[in-house]
Enzyme design. Structure first.
Site, PDB file in Angstrom:
ATOM      1  N   ARG A  73       0.843  -1.188   0.000  1.00  0.00           N
ATOM      2  CA  ARG A  73       0.000   0.000   0.000  1.00  0.00           C
ATOM      3  C   ARG A  73       0.884   1.245   0.000  1.00  0.00           C
ATOM      4  O   ARG A  73       1.743   1.413   0.865  1.00  0.00           O
ATOM      5  CB  ARG A  73      -0.918   0.006   1.236  1.00  0.00           C
ATOM      6  N   HIS A 130      -3.299  11.123   1.180  1.00  0.00           N
ATOM      7  CA  HIS A 130      -2.743  10.800   2.497  1.00  0.00           C
ATOM      8  C   HIS A 130      -2.057  12.058   3.049  1.00  0.00           C
ATOM      9  O   HIS A 130      -0.832  12.129   3.139  1.00  0.00           O
ATOM     10  CB  HIS A 130      -1.760   9.638   2.391  1.00  0.00           C
ATOM     11  N   GLU A 155      -7.953   8.412   6.661  1.00  0.00           N
ATOM     12  CA  GLU A 155      -8.277   8.964   7.982  1.00  0.00           C
ATOM     13  C   GLU A 155      -8.866  10.375   7.914  1.00  0.00           C
ATOM     14  O   GLU A 155      -8.245  11.362   8.300  1.00  0.00           O
ATOM     15  CB  GLU A 155      -7.042   8.938   8.883  1.00  0.00           C
ATOM     16  N   ASN A 204      -7.829   1.215   9.894  1.00  0.00           N
ATOM     17  CA  ASN A 204      -6.524   1.497  10.494  1.00  0.00           C
ATOM     18  C   ASN A 204      -6.667   1.360  12.012  1.00  0.00           C
ATOM     19  O   ASN A 204      -7.428   2.103  12.626  1.00  0.00           O
ATOM     20  CB  ASN A 204      -6.051   2.915  10.165  1.00  0.00           C
ATOM     21  N   TYR A 245      -4.579   0.856  15.824  1.00  0.00           N
ATOM     22  CA  TYR A 245      -3.309   0.879  16.541  1.00  0.00           C
ATOM     23  C   TYR A 245      -3.449   0.523  18.016  1.00  0.00           C
ATOM     24  O   TYR A 245      -2.623  -0.205  18.559  1.00  0.00           O
ATOM     25  CB  TYR A 245      -2.649   2.264  16.411  1.00  0.00           C
ATOM     26  N   GLU A 272      -3.880  -0.554   8.130  1.00  0.00           N
ATOM     27  CA  GLU A 272      -2.725  -0.126   8.922  1.00  0.00           C
ATOM     28  C   GLU A 272      -2.792  -0.769  10.299  1.00  0.00           C
ATOM     29  O   GLU A 272      -3.853  -0.804  10.925  1.00  0.00           O
ATOM     30  CB  GLU A 272      -2.674   1.402   9.119  1.00  0.00           C
TER      31      GLU A 272
END
Length: 498
Positions: A98, A143, A188, A325, A327, A397
């Site tokens: 990606r 992005h 995002e 995404n 985390y 992600e």
């Protein structure tokens, strides 16, 4: 138990005691990948006829906002070293890579009336080079690096941005759509708007009253325009897929009494940017919309811009899969009367009156906010399935923040292993999770953090003009996973995996 030492594509995979009977296997159709973004790795900020982005402007005019006055002028120099990037992807055994297109490299003045031949050549070389190695490109259109000329015209707060973005998307689909089958429109949108208009991300504008709300709505319309254009004009020819990535930390209530406010925070972070797309009804999430409307009677900055009936129908259903995404996970509790909100005064904590906490039993990565709770990812995947009933989820992600930058990055290795295990368990639960993309392929410019933080599977020597890339232990482990499609669940005797 057997000690395993395997050499694959020049990378030594060693240090595992593996019990084959306990291997955690992934389906043959599951795709492993790694990710980067244009401004964070490309460099070549003024090469050829490339235009200026909002990040170029920020690092040059406001160096005080960057750790050690870092810039992306050279970064990983992937503009020149793209062959090495492909080689790394091959070493890792990736199914997908990606990356993002720099809007200003392809369209130097931001508009579709002029296409850079050098920009077109760069991305053609990268795409063709990946495909020659059997690696599928997953391409993000935006992005964080908006053309400065468009920012000067209002950026994401200008409703015309939906047309500007759609024109840009058409160029990208036309040039590369015959080979790129998976597209991501915006990365995002929460960060684009809620950070961009609360002075914690470029363009560093403090405008929660108007700018953030306009941005929230305009990003959704821009995404929908690009998706519908692809669906109508390009999908019949190329049969690709388009989605939008959502940054969605998972939130857990600290006590049963905190569930209602936790659900509201999930609406604020996730549903504000995805409910209009993925829900059957469309429009804003109703509980959040009512809360903000009531709040807006006393605080103008709390309200939300309404959709017209036509806009609701235009945005609803504009997806082919859910791109996530993920985390970390945060514990949430209601703030006490008179209690100071912190350390996250932004991100809805003050508006909703909540505190972001961490379970004391959780470990942390290289920042206080980065708690490690792998089970949160599986819970999040189930929530998405139950809430939207999406038929496919791709993790676009997931990565570990490290400040030490050691090659022996056992903590990152364990983080990746534990999160991939949760993905495999979600698949075993019956969820259609089709891919896992690690952030990041290599160390890069981590926005305002500059080069002080590390997410890379590969270390990059930023003091070396050649930007030498060196695989970490996490890269060695990940390359084994991608080739065996197994996590080798039992790794006895290894202190770094305890």
């Amino acid at each position: 138990m057997n000690y395993v030492s395997v050499v694959v594509s020049g990378i030594l995979i060693s240090g595992c005691w593996c019990s084959v009977s306990n291997e955690v296997k992934f389906p043959t159709w599951f795709k492993f990948g790694a990710a980067t973004s244009a401004y964070q790795i490309e460099g070549g900020w003024n090469a050829s006829d490339k235009g200026v982005s909002i990040w170029d402007t920020n690092v040059h005019i406001r160096p005080d906002t960057m750790v050690n006055a870092a810039t992306g002028d050279v970064a990983c120099d992937s503009y020149h070293l793209w062959r090495r990037d492909i080689e790394m992807a091959e070493e890792l055994g990736l199914d997908v890579y990606r990356f993002s297109i720099s809007w200003t490299r392809l369209l130097p003045n931001g508009f579709a009336n002029y296409i850079s031949e050098d920009g077109k050549r760069y991305y053609n070389n990268l795409i063709d080079g990946l495909l020659e190695k059997g690696i599928e490109p997953v391409v993000t259109l935006y992005h964080a690096d908006l053309p400065q000329i468009l920012q000067d015209l209002g950026g994401w707060a200008n409703p015309l941005i939906a047309d500007w973005f759609s024109d840009y998307a058409r160029i990208a689909f036309t040039l590369f759509g015959d080979r790129v089958k998976t597209w991501l429109t915006l990365n995002e949108a929460f960060i684009i708007c809620d950070c961009g208009y609360e002075k914690c991300q470029t363009p560093l504008i403090n405008d929660t009253l108007v700018g953030k709300r306009l941005c929230n709505k305009n990003t959704l319309i821009a995404h929908a325009k690009a998706w519908r254009m692809y669906d109508e004009e390009f999908k019949p020819k190329y049969n690709g897929k388009v989605s939008i990535t959502s940054l969605f930390l998972w939130f857990e209530p600290a006590t049963p009494e905190d569930k209602e406010v936790t659900d509201l925070l999930i609406d604020y972070w996730e549903s504000r940017y995805t409910y209009p797309i993925y829900s059957k009804e469309g429009g804003w999430p109703p509980v959040l919309e009512k809360f903000l409307a009531d709040k807006g009677k006393h605080d103008d900055s709390a309200s939300i811009l309404p959709f017209t009936a036509e806009e609701i129908q235009f945005i609803r259903g504009t997806y082919d899969f859910y791109a996530l995404n993920h985390y970390t996970t945060r514990m949430i509790r209601k703030a006490q009367p008179g209690e100071k909100i912190g350390p996250w005064p932004l991100y809805g904590s003050e508006l909703l009156g909540v505190q972001f906490l961490s379970d004391p039993t959780w470990e942390h990565a290289g920042a206080d906010w980065f708690a490690i709770y792998p089970e949160g990812l599986r819970k999040q995947l189930h929530w998405l399935n139950q809430t939207y009933g999406v038929n496919e989820i791709m993790i676009t992600e997931n990565g570990y923040l490290d400040l030490d930058k050691h090659l022996d990055d056992w903590a990152r290795l364990k983080y990746l292993k534990d999160h991939m295990e949760q993905v495999q368990l979600a698949i075993s639960d019956g969820l259609n999770v089709t891919g896992y993309i690690s952030w990041a392929l290599m160390d890069n410019l981590e926005w305002f953090g500059g080069y002080s933080a590390s997410f890379g599977l590969y270390s990059v020597d930023f003091s070396d003009p050649n930007r030498t890339r060196t695989p970490r232990q996490s890269a060695r482990y990940y390359s084994r996973v991608t080739r065996t499609r197994s996590l080798h669940h039992t790794l006895d005797g290894l202190n770094y995996l305890k």
